[in-house]
Design a protein around this motif. Structure first.
Motif, PDB file in Angstrom:
ATOM      1  N   GLU A 115       4.005   6.950   4.064  1.00  0.00           N
ATOM      2  CA  GLU A 115       2.705   7.134   3.436  1.00  0.00           C
ATOM      3  C   GLU A 115       2.799   8.194   2.352  1.00  0.00           C
ATOM      4  O   GLU A 115       3.738   8.999   2.326  1.00  0.00           O
ATOM      5  N   THR A 140      -2.522   6.136   8.960  1.00  0.00           N
ATOM      6  CA  THR A 140      -3.107   4.794   9.027  1.00  0.00           C
ATOM      7  C   THR A 140      -3.489   4.512  10.482  1.00  0.00           C
ATOM      8  O   THR A 140      -2.746   4.855  11.403  1.00  0.00           O
ATOM      9  N   THR A 193      -7.052   2.409   6.236  1.00  0.00           N
ATOM     10  CA  THR A 193      -6.463   3.557   5.546  1.00  0.00           C
ATOM     11  C   THR A 193      -7.587   4.568   5.347  1.00  0.00           C
ATOM     12  O   THR A 193      -8.484   4.336   4.526  1.00  0.00           O
ATOM     13  N   ARG A 225      -2.324   6.031   2.317  1.00  0.00           N
ATOM     14  CA  ARG A 225      -1.885   4.713   1.839  1.00  0.00           C
ATOM     15  C   ARG A 225      -0.372   4.574   2.037  1.00  0.00           C
ATOM     16  O   ARG A 225       0.389   5.539   1.966  1.00  0.00           O
ATOM     17  N   SER A 268      -3.111  -0.327   0.794  1.00  0.00           N
ATOM     18  CA  SER A 268      -4.233   0.314   1.474  1.00  0.00           C
ATOM     19  C   SER A 268      -5.025  -0.767   2.200  1.00  0.00           C
ATOM     20  O   SER A 268      -5.122  -1.911   1.735  1.00  0.00           O
TER      21      SER A 268
END
Length: 768
Positions: A286, A298, A313, A319, A386
């Motif tokens: 991420e 996440t 997300t 993301r 995302s």
């Protein structure tokens, strides 16, 4: 200096001036004499011809700083000297003054004492008392060099077969496939063209069954993980965008389904993954969490009402970033997320999330961004993902280690969330193994190009003889040959790692294998980066041309040092693994445990730090494998015990363990590197000892010596600080490295040829 100087200077023909010709020529050839120095030379020579106005005028013309000789005049002067010199025996062994006097006597003039004294004074003023300047004046045109290199003293094909190992037939088949015209390198392509080409070639390899080598036979695969690893290592001789594309699709995406999923996932997805009908991604890293996977953000929440997992997300830092296959081709992703069931978090788990429809458009709730142009690997479509409430069936959870039933009940055969996380990630350690091998293959390509070029490219050399090949210079040997030794050493260490990895599934030593994989991945990829750069520089401007491969090797493999784990972080994992084993061995580092250990080490330390041993410097001792392995092991053990003591002191004083390790971080990294180098030498030495062919064994023994002593030399400051080496022995080790480079040099080309890189894959014109 004289207004009567003729407009054009002709070489003096008067026998009385012949004695001055060599000094005049060199005075102007130097190009660095000041006007004052020229005047001084002129005055001294003029004193020898005070009684001879014609001679004085001729000399003045040649020594006028206001009117230096033109290049043509200077060249004619050289020609005049060379016309006279053949009549002199041993002319090239004379000083400039002696040569001039001999030239004069050849023409029948015997210079007087005043002339001789003046000429000697000028020679002394110029600092040209030896024979080298005269040799340079008289040296003939260089003959053409002999193109033939010394032949191999060992069976090159036999060594290639040994390096290829038990998957040699697969490697040979893959070399033939990659040598086809459709796989030829193409330069100057735009990003979209590169991506399209990479996907097309990946599909061709999938058609050949390369991608499915590790998948179970029941879904059309080969059922052999080590075969896929061998293929990956061999593909690393070729285009690295294609290599990474294959690694993402079959190693990471397919591998996550294979290793983290169960039979239903295998039957449902792997056949389509194997043919690239279902292109996929591996979405772990991420924006805010790369190496620290355990705390990625996440979220996948289970909705018991619908039996679905809802992937979200929560913010931009969560993301999924730098995801291969995401920007263009991927249709599904293995997404790592914090699993929440009925408000309870169970840590990081993996699930399959579709990201595009059949037309290639992002699915509802999925946002896809292109990472854009990169430093290299632009044939790989890295992107960002995302998720906004994306729903997937509960069955998409990869449930080998944990599952959620219809009622929302979470179950796992592993009670500890932390242990479950590390077991889950441990199944994917094959990625680090593969990247380590790929890095070493890239180093092999760089060395094959640089070494072959270094025996063809010639520069400088003794007068009258062919120019010398670059690899005949000790400095050039130093640049390439210790790195060649390290590359061979790493080959055998990585071969051992692959076997350990294949044998460790479900075994107790899995964590030890993970530690070894982390260390070798870091060491191998750093070595590749260093070797490619040194090889590029060793090839000069030719190495800078794209067609000679260093540009792509450098740009495409640079990221190896940070993907599949940042190298510095991986070395910290190695140090922690070593400390963990140390702690278990010595009862949580109690004072008694340490005391017993240190008492046991005392006898070894006393023996190894004996003044006689620390001073030994003869060749037999320095090339003794026991001394070499002992030195590297002593360094590792010393660093481990001293790090343990430092940590214990801080923790016993009330310090936080995390802070304690952070404060000792550089020490920990030094320990990890020392451990890797000790392990690499151990595996190299064992492999060499096991070779049946005596000639091959002898050549590789010299390489093993070179690896070991170059590693000790590189850290000789540490060894001297800790009393393991005295200064004289450190110098002797340096001399042995020089000598070993000279011994390895005649076999350098056969040794890189033994890598078995086909011409179509090596491709660099300077190496073919």
């Amino acid at each position: 200096m004289s207004p009567d100087a003729p407009p054009t200077l002709a070489p003096p023909t008067d026998p009385r001036l012949a004695a001055y010709l060599p000094l005049i020529y060199v005075a102007w050839a130097d190009g660095e004499l000041t006007d004052d120095e020229i005047r001084t030379i002129c005055d001294r020579l003029a004193t020898a011809s005070d009684d001879d106005p014609p001679c004085r005028q001729a000399l003045a013309g040649w020594l006028d700083p206001e009117r230096p000789p033109t290049p043509s005049e200077h060249r004619r002067l050289l020609r005049r000297i060379r016309e006279l010199a053949p009549d002199l025996p041993d002319a090239a062994d004379l000083s400039l003054a002696e040569l001039g006097l001999e030239l004069a006597e050849t023409l029948g003039h015997r210079p007087g004492e005043r002339e001789r004294a003046a000429i000697a004074q000028v020679q002394e003023a110029l600092g040209l008392g030896d024979a080298e300047p005269a040799r340079r004046i008289l040296e003939p045109i260089r003959p053409m060099p002999e193109e033939e290199e010394a032949g191999a003293r060992f069976d090159v094909g036999g060594l290639t077969r040994r390096l290829d190992g038990r998957h040699r037939e697969l490697r040979q088949r893959l070399r033939r496939i990659l040598s086809r015209p459709e796989f030829a390198y193409e330069y100057g392509l735009g990003r979209e063209e590169q991506r399209a080409r990479t996907l097309r070639l990946a599909k061709r390899l999938a058609e050949e069954g390369i991608g499915a080598l590790s998948f179970p036979a029941e879904v059309g695969g080969g059922g052999d993980l080590t075969a896929f690893i061998a293929a990956f290592e061999t593909m690393a001789f070729h285009d690295h965008s294609l290599l990474v594309k294959m690694g993402v699709q079959f190693g990471l995406f397919g591998g996550s389904i294979l290793q983290l999923g169960t039979e239903g996932h295998h039957r449902r997805f792997l056949p389509r993954v194997a043919t690239l009908e279902l292109p996929g991604c591996f979405a772990m890293s991420e924006t805010g969490h790369g190496s620290n996977v355990q705390e990625l953000e996440t979220v996948a929440r289970y909705d018991a009402a619908t039996g679905e997992l809802v992937v979200t997300t929560p913010h931009a830092r969560a993301r999924k970033d730098y995801i291969g296959n995401a920007a263009r081709d991927g249709r599904m992703a293995t997404v790592f997320a914090q699993l929440e069931v009925e408000g309870e978090s169970y840590g990081v788990h993996a699930l399959l999330v579709p990201i595009r429809d059949e037309r290639g458009e992002p699915l509802p709730g999925v946002t896809i961004e292109d990472c854009g142009e990169k430093m290299g690997l632009n044939g790989v479509d890295n992107g960002r993902l995302s998720f906004d409430g994306v729903r997937v069936p509960r069955e998409n959870l990869l449930d080998r280690f944990a599952s959620v039933d219809e009622s929302g009940r979470y179950t796992s055969p592993i009670t500890s969330a932390s242990k479950r996380f590390f077991v889950m990630l441990g199944t994917l350690v094959g990625g680090r193994v593969s990247v380590a091998l790929a890095g070493n293959s890239a180093a092999k390509s760089a060395l094959a190009i640089a070494v072959r070029y270094a025996v063809r490219r010639r520069q400088f050399g003794p007068g009258g003889r062919p120019e010398r090949a670059l690899l005949d210079y000790p400095s050039h040997q130093r640049r390439l040959l210790p790195r060649l030794a390290t590359t061979y050493a790493l080959h055998f260490a990585l071969e051992h790692l692959v076997q350990r990895y294949a044998d460790s599934a479900g075994s107790e030593d899995r964590r030890e294998v993970e530690t070894l994989a982390a260390g070798l991945k870091a060491y191998s990829t750093w070595h590749a980066t260093d070797t490619i750069q040194e090889g590029r520089e060793a090839c000069g401007g030719q190495g800078y041309l794209a067609e000679n491969r260093f540009a792509s090797l450098k740009a495409d493999t640079d990221v190896f040092t940070t993907f599949e784990g940042d190298n510095t972080v991986l070395l910290q994992l190695v140090a922690k693994g070593l400390l963990s084993g140390y702690r278990k061995q010595f009862h949580d580092l109690t004072l008694l445990g340490l005391a017993r250990y240190l008492a046991g080490r005392a006898a070894i330390t006393v023996a190894e730090l004996n003044p006689v041993v620390t001073r030994l410097r003869d060749e037999a001792h320095l090339r003794d494998r026991g001394f070499q392995t002992g030195a590297l092991l002593w360094r590792e053990e010393h660093l481990l015990s001293s790090l343990a003591r430092r940590l214990k002191t801080r923790i016993d004083g009330g310090g936080d363990p995390f802070d304690a390790l952070s404060e000792c971080q550089t020490h920990a990294l030094a320990l990890a590197k020392a451990h890797v180098e000790s392990t690499v030498l151990e595996r190299f030495a064992a492999a060499v000892a096991g070779l049946e062919d005596a000639a091959t064994r002898e050549v590789l023994e010299r390489l093993c010596d070179l690896y070991a002593l170059s590693r000790i030399e590189s850290d000789r400051g540490w060894f001297q600080e800790h009393g393991y080496l005295e200064g004289g022995k450190a110098k002797a080790i340096r001399d042995q490295v020089d000598r070993l480079c000279a011994e390895v040099r005649p076999q350098a080309v056969p040794l890189v040829n033994a890598f078995g890189i086909p011409p179509a894959l090596l491709a660099a014109p300077i190496a073919l």
